[in-house]
Design an enzyme around this catalytic site. Sequence first.
Site, PDB file in Angstrom:
ATOM      1  N   LYS A   1      -5.853  -0.980  -0.050  1.00  0.00           N
ATOM      2  CA  LYS A   1      -5.659  -1.692  -1.325  1.00  0.00           C
ATOM      3  C   LYS A   1      -4.534  -2.720  -1.195  1.00  0.00           C
ATOM      4  O   LYS A   1      -4.650  -3.853  -1.676  1.00  0.00           O
ATOM      5  CB  LYS A   1      -5.339  -0.683  -2.440  1.00  0.00           C
ATOM      6  CG  LYS A   1      -6.524   0.199  -2.790  1.00  0.00           C
ATOM      7  CD  LYS A   1      -6.128   1.470  -3.536  1.00  0.00           C
ATOM      8  CE  LYS A   1      -7.291   2.457  -3.520  1.00  0.00           C
ATOM      9  NZ  LYS A   1      -6.913   3.814  -3.890  1.00  0.00           N
TER      10      LYS A   1
ATOM     11  N   LYS B   1       2.548   7.216  -2.517  1.00  0.00           N
ATOM     12  CA  LYS B   1       1.937   8.388  -1.886  1.00  0.00           C
ATOM     13  C   LYS B   1       2.304   9.600  -2.719  1.00  0.00           C
ATOM     14  O   LYS B   1       3.351   9.617  -3.353  1.00  0.00           O
ATOM     15  CB  LYS B   1       2.545   8.641  -0.495  1.00  0.00           C
ATOM     16  CG  LYS B   1       2.501   7.457   0.461  1.00  0.00           C
ATOM     17  CD  LYS B   1       1.227   7.466   1.258  1.00  0.00           C
ATOM     18  CE  LYS B   1       1.073   6.225   2.098  1.00  0.00           C
ATOM     19  NZ  LYS B   1      -0.292   6.074   2.572  1.00  0.00           N
ATOM     20  N   ARG B   2       1.464  10.646  -2.633  1.00  0.00           N
ATOM     21  CA  ARG B   2       1.964  11.935  -3.086  1.00  0.00           C
ATOM     22  C   ARG B   2       3.152  12.286  -2.198  1.00  0.00           C
ATOM     23  O   ARG B   2       3.186  11.931  -1.022  1.00  0.00           O
ATOM     24  CB  ARG B   2       0.894  13.005  -2.941  1.00  0.00           C
ATOM     25  CG  ARG B   2      -0.216  12.922  -3.959  1.00  0.00           C
ATOM     26  CD  ARG B   2      -1.351  13.848  -3.600  1.00  0.00           C
ATOM     27  NE  ARG B   2      -1.865  13.548  -2.261  1.00  0.00           N
ATOM     28  CZ  ARG B   2      -1.509  14.176  -1.167  1.00  0.00           C
ATOM     29  NH1 ARG B   2      -0.628  15.164  -1.184  1.00  0.00           N
ATOM     30  NH2 ARG B   2      -2.028  13.844   0.009  1.00  0.00           N
TER      31      ARG B   2
ATOM     32  N   LYS C   1       4.062  12.560   4.927  1.00  0.00           N
ATOM     33  CA  LYS C   1       4.020  11.141   4.531  1.00  0.00           C
ATOM     34  C   LYS C   1       5.392  10.470   4.698  1.00  0.00           C
ATOM     35  O   LYS C   1       5.532   9.271   4.578  1.00  0.00           O
ATOM     36  CB  LYS C   1       3.506  11.014   3.092  1.00  0.00           C
ATOM     37  CG  LYS C   1       2.029  11.409   2.982  1.00  0.00           C
ATOM     38  CD  LYS C   1       1.526  11.339   1.559  1.00  0.00           C
ATOM     39  CE  LYS C   1       0.078  11.809   1.422  1.00  0.00           C
ATOM     40  NZ  LYS C   1      -0.920  10.856   1.940  1.00  0.00           N
TER      41      LYS C   1
ATOM     42  N   THR D   1      -6.090   5.363   1.785  1.00  0.00           N
ATOM     43  CA  THR D   1      -6.867   4.273   1.167  1.00  0.00           C
ATOM     44  C   THR D   1      -5.928   3.302   0.449  1.00  0.00           C
ATOM     45  O   THR D   1      -6.279   2.147   0.241  1.00  0.00           O
ATOM     46  CB  THR D   1      -7.913   4.815   0.177  1.00  0.00           C
ATOM     47  OG1 THR D   1      -7.306   5.818  -0.638  1.00  0.00           O
ATOM     48  CG2 THR D   1      -9.112   5.401   0.903  1.00  0.00           C
TER      49      THR D   1
ATOM     50  N   HIS E   1     -11.270  16.220   5.311  1.00  0.00           N
ATOM     51  CA  HIS E   1     -10.241  15.293   4.824  1.00  0.00           C
ATOM     52  C   HIS E   1      -8.834  15.565   5.337  1.00  0.00           C
ATOM     53  O   HIS E   1      -7.914  14.843   4.977  1.00  0.00           O
ATOM     54  CB  HIS E   1     -10.196  15.303   3.288  1.00  0.00           C
ATOM     55  CG  HIS E   1     -11.268  14.483   2.647  1.00  0.00           C
ATOM     56  ND1 HIS E   1     -11.174  13.122   2.493  1.00  0.00           N
ATOM     57  CD2 HIS E   1     -12.462  14.839   2.132  1.00  0.00           C
ATOM     58  CE1 HIS E   1     -12.261  12.671   1.897  1.00  0.00           C
ATOM     59  NE2 HIS E   1     -13.066  13.698   1.673  1.00  0.00           N
TER      60      HIS E   1
END
Length: 832
Positions: free
Chosen positions: A668, A569-570, A575, A664, A378
Amino acid sequence: MAVPPTEQERRKQISVSCIAGLADVAEIKKTFNRHLHFTLVKDRNVATPRDYYFALAHTVRDHLVGRWIRTQQYYYETDPKRVYYLSLEFYMGRALQNTTINLGLQTACDEAIYQLGLDIEELEEMEEDAGLGNGGLGRLAACFLDSMATLGLAAYGYGIRYEFGIFNQKTRNGWQVEEADDWLRYGNPWEKARPEYMLPVHFYGRVEKTDSRAKWTDTQVVLAMPYDTPVPGYRNNTVNTMRLWSAKAPNDFKLQDFNVGGYIEAVLDRNLAENISRVLYPNDNFFEGKELRLKQEYFVVAATLQDIVRRFKSSKFGSRDPVRTSFDTFPEKVAIQLNDTHPALTIPELMRILVDIEKLDWDKAWDITCRTCAYTNHTVLPEALERWPVYMFEQLLPRHLLIIYDINQKHLDRVAALFPGDTDRLRRMSLIEEGDLKRINMAHLCVVGSHAVNGVAQIHSDIVKSSVFKDFHELEPEKFQNKTNGITPRRWLLLCNPGLADIITERIGDAFLTDLYQLKKLLQLVDDECFVRDVAKVKQENKLKFAAFLQQRGHTKVNPDSIFDVQVKRIHEYKRQLLNCLHAITLYNRKSHPLAAAPGYRMAKLIIKLITCVGQVVNNDPAVGDKLKVIFLENYRVSLAERVIPAADLSEQISTAGTEASGTGNMKFMLNGALTIGTMDGATAEMAEEAGEENLFIFGMRVTDVEAVDRKGYNAREYYEHLPELKLAVDQIQAGFFSPGEPELFRDLIDMLLNHDRFKVFADYEAYVRCQEQVSELYKNPKEWTKMVIHNIAASGKFSSDRTISQYAREIWGVEPSDIKIPPPNEEPNSW
């Protein structure tokens, strides 16, 4: 003039939800009242909204139970190959509405609750999120369970029943504060404890070697108590099981040396054993190396494998023998998927069971283990890879350490035979990392002990083969696969965006809910003015609803006609929430965007503080008015995602190319009619492939560009000196413009951006700002914007978790998805 129906009325009207039968409504009301009376021991005079929620949850659960039992009977009778999905995280969210949808009960429940004079939405809000995950990895596991049940696979999710899930995030004075998530405080109506299946798990002790056999002895025992949660498929009467283990101390725990003082002490010390399932570790994409975490990882693996072996031995399989005695068929009957390296101990534990307990010879046991296990990677971030110190294994799992040494020896012998004299390759490929502190590389263990290794998006899988596991790919290229992630359209469209689901159903029917590729039919409607208008109207309704929700939660008032530009997002440097923040500052400086997240380390907290500080300044500047608002949504979780995502216009997928394994959330947003601004990273690259790059706002460096910058050396100051708007934004942060009381507050953050930013925020700043200008330009033309939205929705079929799971099933697990509908409990089962 006719008054338009409310969302609640709309939900009752049509299509996907069907018409509620009078008998169903009457039966639900009767069962609801029975549970209120007999289960909750309340009457309508004293019942609270929470009591009503529990009464409804038990009512719905009653409809699950018959199907649940029948599904398990069906598996027992037909003895299919079973799939075991092992994960330290299952981010399930709420169960009530999802269950009513999957059982086809939603309309009847809505109507029954309405007739009882109650508000269904108020009751749904009483349910705690089951927050047993940090983010993407845990939510993926939840979507996968939904798809496995919907596809009729005999599948089980196995994990830990954490007493405290992911922390509740509060912000005080702009700083993150964590509070414990006591999600079980009021009980959990969806789980069933199974004390009769309680199992022992061993720790510590020593290993005795006898005539080539080893015996693990003098261990400390902790009991694993299973709690089962039903997982209903979509309207196929299949109900699978998620089994979560809770740690219990045995009754003789530390009571051997009995005296009264010692007895009290020993009973209090039971907590030490039971701490194993107390709390979810909140660090995602970061390896901490704590002993309690290693205990958790072995705890779930040891309990689960005992369960798997028991079920394998006792299954009916067309033979007169009461149990299976041979393990030859184990890989034909059992598939184990390791969700990242957290359950990696499955490999040495299965070897221990087969060799030490079942007395198989090593080679036979190893063949069975490899053919049974498969591993999903992952992340490519080095700080996230699990590398456990050998000394911890020596104390906690001495037998497993010896098994890992043996696995490693045989593995290195094979490598040495194929690449004679290549000692550097042996070092790189070893399961044991030598050095001051010897460590076990769990990812290497997973690759060596599995028959399949997959990444979670094409770009990620390519990086896995060319970089992370390059040597292993050269050794066994056939092992490596890609399985692009997906999301369940039941929760992420039908449940969270019923308005959009309805207008799609009116045009193309509802088959898309189990075959998302059907959405391609919407391409024929791109120029249908009526449909374009309907899509825009649903989005506007969702935005109005979300704006009201924000205000009700005490946030600043937002203009529903503005772009809802969302990054969920975390918080992590890769990110690049900072890139978004710099753009917000740039927009503010031009006097001309909502954010959300949840983290676990120091820089992340500083980023949150910066976002809230920028919001303070921007949102209170009268010169800006309602043109720009910056909002940090605290405590992001599944139930909040279900509100945010349908209201978003623009989805931020702005990680540095090559760092986001898949994502993901991007899927969405796409499915719910948001456009994407993003880099060619993770699954976003595949979204661009499906929808056409012209229908996304793609910007910035590609993976090859990032590699070129790395080779040359990234110099943030070059960008800082040459881009006046970037320089202004950075200088303002540095000078304390957004933190006037503490001008030095963000010094470390600026130092990181200028001197050691691994994720190259400044390199993509100019392209990002330019791309945002294109977004604003298109938004001024609502019709063209909505046409692009329809292109995206129509292209999102690939990103259903049903497609992902079908690929896992056929290409890794060796099972075939089934559309067989198990007869419901009120019908006689035909011969299976």
